[in-house]
Motif scaffolding. Sequence first.
Motif, PDB file in Angstrom:
ATOM      1  N   ARG A 125      -9.763  10.718  11.757  1.00  0.00           N
ATOM      2  CA  ARG A 125      -9.773  10.934  13.221  1.00  0.00           C
ATOM      3  C   ARG A 125      -8.548  11.731  13.646  1.00  0.00           C
ATOM      4  N   HIS A 145      -8.354   2.568   7.120  1.00  0.00           N
ATOM      5  CA  HIS A 145      -7.194   3.464   7.170  1.00  0.00           C
ATOM      6  C   HIS A 145      -7.619   4.923   7.016  1.00  0.00           C
ATOM      7  N   GLU A 191       0.918   4.770  14.154  1.00  0.00           N
ATOM      8  CA  GLU A 191      -0.500   4.773  14.513  1.00  0.00           C
ATOM      9  C   GLU A 191      -1.073   6.183  14.686  1.00  0.00           C
ATOM     10  N   ASN A 192      -0.242   7.145  15.012  1.00  0.00           N
ATOM     11  CA  ASN A 192      -0.731   8.507  15.235  1.00  0.00           C
ATOM     12  C   ASN A 192      -0.344   9.457  14.107  1.00  0.00           C
ATOM     13  N   ALA A 227      -1.564   6.907   7.574  1.00  0.00           N
ATOM     14  CA  ALA A 227      -2.856   6.218   7.469  1.00  0.00           C
ATOM     15  C   ALA A 227      -3.520   6.506   6.124  1.00  0.00           C
ATOM     16  N   ARG A 271      -9.087   6.213  10.209  1.00  0.00           N
ATOM     17  CA  ARG A 271      -8.029   6.579  11.163  1.00  0.00           C
ATOM     18  C   ARG A 271      -7.441   7.928  10.789  1.00  0.00           C
TER      19      ARG A 271
END
Length: 163
Positions: free
Chosen positions: A111, A105, A80-81, A86, A108
């Motif tokens: 970000r 995706h 997730e990080n 992503a 993300r």
Amino acid sequence: MEVAKSALKLDASFVPARQLLLRGLLEARKTDEAMQVLQEGLDGQPTQIGWAMSLARLQLEHGDLAAADKTLARHQAHAENNADYAGFQGHVKTRLGLAKAATAHYQRATRLAPGEGRWWLGLGLALEADGKTQEAREAFRRSLQSATLSADLIGVAEQHLRP
């Protein structure tokens, strides 16, 4: 490679042996075996997101987009990080023609790594495919502003910004 295979028979979780075996298989262009070794590794150690990305890349190279997508989805919770993960998921979703999913995706990825132009470019392409022209143009501009794109990717972004 035989030493690495023997080591894995004794301890399937021995990461250095699996890495050594994978390197040897890939150098020998034995991609089917490499995919099997990656899958076996992921079965025992699902948090190895590098292996998941490698397996998905090989599946993609073999033209199996659905398998690549499934591999990435199965291990997403552990990534997730990770902006590269992503972004790669966005790329696969784009190739599958799933613009809305690709957009999520890529958003993300932007970000997590706002200075990486590839993710802004991918976001722009996904938004454009989803009919969101103004948002896509902004993403293309941001990709160029990042100053991280290769000459080829700069050309792609500029082409999509032309009226």
